[in-house]
Design a protein around this motif. Structure first.
Motif, PDB file in Angstrom:
ATOM      1  N   UNK A   1      44.737  17.447  33.502  1.00 25.47           N
ATOM      2  CA  UNK A   1      43.343  17.646  33.796  1.00 25.47           C
ATOM      3  C   UNK A   1      42.421  18.850  33.854  1.00 25.47           C
ATOM      4  N   UNK A   2      41.197  18.921  33.270  1.00 26.53           N
ATOM      5  CA  UNK A   2      40.895  20.274  33.364  1.00 26.53           C
ATOM      6  C   UNK A   2      40.639  20.878  34.424  1.00 26.53           C
ATOM      7  N   UNK A   3      40.564  20.170  35.584  1.00 24.76           N
ATOM      8  CA  UNK A   3      40.347  20.832  36.853  1.00 24.76           C
ATOM      9  C   UNK A   3      41.770  21.132  37.663  1.00 24.76           C
ATOM     10  N   UNK A   4      42.893  20.813  37.109  1.00 21.31           N
ATOM     11  CA  UNK A   4      44.251  21.171  37.635  1.00 21.31           C
ATOM     12  C   UNK A   4      44.692  22.396  37.578  1.00 21.31           C
ATOM     13  N   UNK A   5      45.677  22.973  38.348  1.00 21.96           N
ATOM     14  CA  UNK A   5      45.831  24.196  38.428  1.00 21.96           C
ATOM     15  C   UNK A   5      46.648  24.669  37.154  1.00 21.96           C
ATOM     16  N   UNK A   6      47.411  23.561  36.727  1.00 26.11           N
ATOM     17  CA  UNK A   6      48.319  23.965  35.252  1.00 26.11           C
ATOM     18  C   UNK A   6      47.405  24.317  34.248  1.00 26.11           C
ATOM     19  N   UNK A   7      46.340  23.262  34.093  1.00 27.34           N
ATOM     20  CA  UNK A   7      45.242  23.768  32.944  1.00 27.34           C
ATOM     21  C   UNK A   7      44.768  24.979  33.005  1.00 27.34           C
ATOM     22  N   UNK A   8      44.374  25.391  34.213  1.00 33.87           N
ATOM     23  CA  UNK A   8      43.601  26.529  34.464  1.00 33.87           C
ATOM     24  C   UNK A   8      44.385  27.749  34.390  1.00 33.87           C
ATOM     25  N   UNK A   9      45.807  27.676  34.685  1.00 43.12           N
ATOM     26  CA  UNK A   9      46.886  28.791  34.440  1.00 43.12           C
ATOM     27  C   UNK A   9      47.084  29.026  32.906  1.00 43.12           C
TER      28      UNK A   9
ATOM     29  N   UNK B   1      55.588  46.679  35.294  1.00 44.12           N
ATOM     30  CA  UNK B   1      55.329  47.447  36.519  1.00 44.12           C
ATOM     31  C   UNK B   1      53.936  47.473  37.003  1.00 44.12           C
ATOM     32  N   UNK B   2      53.252  46.768  36.059  1.00 43.30           N
ATOM     33  CA  UNK B   2      51.645  46.630  36.417  1.00 43.30           C
ATOM     34  C   UNK B   2      51.489  45.281  37.240  1.00 43.30           C
ATOM     35  N   UNK B   3      50.539  45.398  38.244  1.00 38.67           N
ATOM     36  CA  UNK B   3      50.197  44.204  39.134  1.00 38.67           C
ATOM     37  C   UNK B   3      48.884  43.748  38.817  1.00 38.67           C
ATOM     38  N   UNK B   4      48.980  42.072  38.483  1.00 40.85           N
ATOM     39  CA  UNK B   4      47.805  41.652  37.967  1.00 40.85           C
ATOM     40  C   UNK B   4      47.035  41.072  39.089  1.00 40.85           C
ATOM     41  N   UNK B   5      45.790  41.127  39.083  1.00 41.78           N
ATOM     42  CA  UNK B   5      44.815  40.669  40.118  1.00 41.78           C
ATOM     43  C   UNK B   5      44.277  39.518  39.636  1.00 41.78           C
ATOM     44  N   UNK B   6      44.781  38.477  40.437  1.00 40.20           N
ATOM     45  CA  UNK B   6      44.450  37.056  40.052  1.00 40.20           C
ATOM     46  C   UNK B   6      42.784  36.665  40.385  1.00 40.20           C
ATOM     47  N   UNK B   7      42.236  37.440  41.348  1.00 51.64           N
ATOM     48  CA  UNK B   7      40.798  37.268  41.504  1.00 51.64           C
ATOM     49  C   UNK B   7      40.582  35.956  42.033  1.00 51.64           C
ATOM     50  N   UNK B   8      39.675  34.903  41.569  1.00 54.46           N
ATOM     51  CA  UNK B   8      39.387  33.594  42.076  1.00 54.46           C
ATOM     52  C   UNK B   8      40.656  32.764  41.953  1.00 54.46           C
ATOM     53  N   UNK B   9      41.740  33.051  41.082  1.00 51.14           N
ATOM     54  CA  UNK B   9      42.775  31.946  41.168  1.00 51.14           C
ATOM     55  C   UNK B   9      43.929  32.176  41.648  1.00 51.14           C
ATOM     56  N   UNK B  10      43.615  33.225  42.881  1.00 53.40           N
ATOM     57  CA  UNK B  10      44.806  33.541  43.614  1.00 53.40           C
ATOM     58  C   UNK B  10      45.304  32.364  44.519  1.00 53.40           C
ATOM     59  N   UNK B  11      44.730  31.379  44.867  1.00 49.12           N
ATOM     60  CA  UNK B  11      45.064  30.226  45.568  1.00 49.12           C
ATOM     61  C   UNK B  11      46.029  29.487  44.735  1.00 49.12           C
ATOM     62  N   UNK B  12      46.061  29.569  43.413  1.00 50.17           N
ATOM     63  CA  UNK B  12      46.933  28.619  42.737  1.00 50.17           C
ATOM     64  C   UNK B  12      48.548  29.385  42.931  1.00 50.17           C
ATOM     65  N   UNK B  13      48.665  30.623  42.886  1.00 49.22           N
ATOM     66  CA  UNK B  13      49.832  31.093  43.158  1.00 49.22           C
ATOM     67  C   UNK B  13      50.106  31.381  44.639  1.00 49.22           C
ATOM     68  N   UNK B  14      49.223  31.565  45.271  1.00 55.39           N
ATOM     69  CA  UNK B  14      49.409  31.740  46.855  1.00 55.39           C
ATOM     70  C   UNK B  14      49.294  33.079  47.235  1.00 55.39           C
ATOM     71  N   UNK B  15      49.073  33.913  46.236  1.00 54.73           N
ATOM     72  CA  UNK B  15      48.804  35.325  46.548  1.00 54.73           C
ATOM     73  C   UNK B  15      47.746  35.945  45.478  1.00 54.73           C
TER      74      UNK B  15
END
Length: 426
Positions: A257-265, A283-297
């Motif tokens: 589904x388009x609203x699912x975290x899998x689709x958005x990732x 070595x780079x750190x990725x800033x997930x911004x508004x998607x951080x809740x999907x990963x937990x960080x």
């Protein structure tokens, strides 16, 4: 100004009988009369000092950036007492029948050596018409013949519709980067006619040919270059495998589904999967911004994000593994073992049976011999279409800056003149 004129036209002060200038705004008008001298008749070679008459010639002399110059040359005609015919004195300013000076011609040709400049821009800089610039270019752009190279790259580039052909075929020397020729069509019959016009002994000199996976190129190379090894550019192989992987990702993404975290990732961070692992900065750190809740960080490493993406579906992980496996083959294999690695890779595709990779399996089987040949090296470099792809971008720049060319043969001459600087003569 008198001294400048003397230097520009390679004259001596004693060569000038009369000189004066008039300044009108940004236009400088110089009136010149050369000194009377005994001049040999072009018919009988007898020297004459008898003046028949004078007439004025107005010449455009565009050698200054800020000011326009007009040379009014009071030309003298002598009378030959032997032939009883008039003849003009030697003219150091321009060629016969031309209304622009030789220095202007040289400046026009030097400006046109730059691939980012157009005929109209040169016309503005030299204060002549665009038609005059094109006429000067057609008359003076002489191109020395580039020898048929030992390693030949063949590719096509979009130019414009000419004789119902939208693509021109580019032939390039892999070693020197010089364009051998620009053929107005990539159609099989047109190229066959072109290659058949080249001497067979000359064609036998070619030992390697690099192409993309255009079947017509393979057929023509086998027919007209029997002594050459055919190599497929590795970039196009990797491109097709990446395309197959991306189709797997899209199929899996659309199953959610388009609203699912899998689709958005998979939608937002697909660039990380499509990127070669050799080019990923772990070595780079990725800033997930508004998607951080999907990963937990909010901040996550590329390795952790890739693992999270691949955990969405096992088929995505298998497809990613297949993509990375060929990247490893392409970067580390050699000519003597490439065939074995490719056979194993084809077997892996067949075992996993991913539908999107069936086209890759067919491609590898159909072009296996040519793909293996691309692992050969020529003068320390792996054979590829890299040089010709770089040249295509410059050819496109010439076409785009001019908003297209109506005359293909002028476009061909402009490309050869501008891009093969080592072979220019004028």
């Amino acid at each position: 100004m008198r001294d400048i004129i003397i230097k520009l036209f390679n004259l001596e002060p004693s060569d000038i009988e009369d000189f004066h200038e008039i300044q009108c705004g940004r236009i400088t008008q110089c009136s010149i009369t050369l000194k009377q001298r005994p001049t040999p008749c072009p018919r009988c070679n007898k020297a004459s000092r008898t003046v028949h008459d004078y007439y004025e010639r107005t010449l455009k002399h565009a050698v200054f950036v800020e000011n326009d110059m007009v040379v009014v040359y009071r030309k003298r005609r002598y009378y030959c007492t032997a032939c009883q015919k008039p003849f003009p004195e030697n003219n150091p300013f321009s060629l016969p029948g031309k209304r622009i000076s030789q220095a202007t011609v040289i400046r026009i040709m030097k400006l046109l050596q730059h691939d980012s400049i157009t005929f109209s821009t040169v016309a503005q800089l030299t204060d002549v018409s665009t038609t005059t610039v094109m006429r000067v270019f057609d008359e003076h752009a002489g191109i020395s013949t580039v020898p048929l190279p030992r390693c030949l790259c063949i590719d096509e580039v979009f130019v414009s519709k000419f004789l119902q052909a939208e693509y021109a075929c580019v032939l390039l020397d892999f070693d020197t980067g010089a364009i051998y020729d620009l053929v107005p069509s990539r159609k099989k019959d047109d190229l066959a006619t072109y290659f058949s016009g080249i001497n067979k002994g000359t064609r036998n000199y070619v030992k390697y040919i690099s192409i993309d996976m255009w079947e017509n190129y393979r057929v023509l190379a086998q027919e007209y270059f029997p002594n050459a090894l055919l190599c497929v550019d590795s970039f196009h192989v990797v491109k097709n495998i990446n395309y197959a992987f991306d189709r797997v990702r899209i199929r899996i993404m659309k199953s959610f589904d388009r609203s699912s975290e899998e689709y958005r990732l998979l939608k937002r961070y697909n660039w990380l999967l499509k990127k070669s692992r050799d080019n990923v900065d772990f070595e780079r750190i990725i800033d997930l911004r508004r998607y951080y809740h999907i990963i937990g960080s909010r901040y996550v490493s590329p390795e952790a994000l890739i693992n999270r993406l691949l955990s969405i579906d096992p088929w995505l992980e298998i497809a990613y593994t297949l993509k990375c496996d060929y990247e490893a083959i392409n970067s580390s294999a050699a000519y003597h073992n490439a065939a074995r690695y490719i056979d194993k890779y084809i077997e892996d595709i067949r075992i996993y049976g991913i539908p999107e990779f069936r086209a890759v399996e067919k491609m590898l089987k159909n072009w296996k011999h040519e793909i293996v040949n691309c692992f050969l090296t020529y003068r320390g470099r792996r054979i590829s279409n890299g040089p010709i792809e770089a040249m295509n971008s410059r050819i496109k720049l010439i076409r785009r800056n001019a908003n297209g060319y109506r005359n293909f043969y002028r476009f061909r001459l402009r490309c050869l003149y501008t891009l093969n600087k080592g072979y220019i003569k004028y």
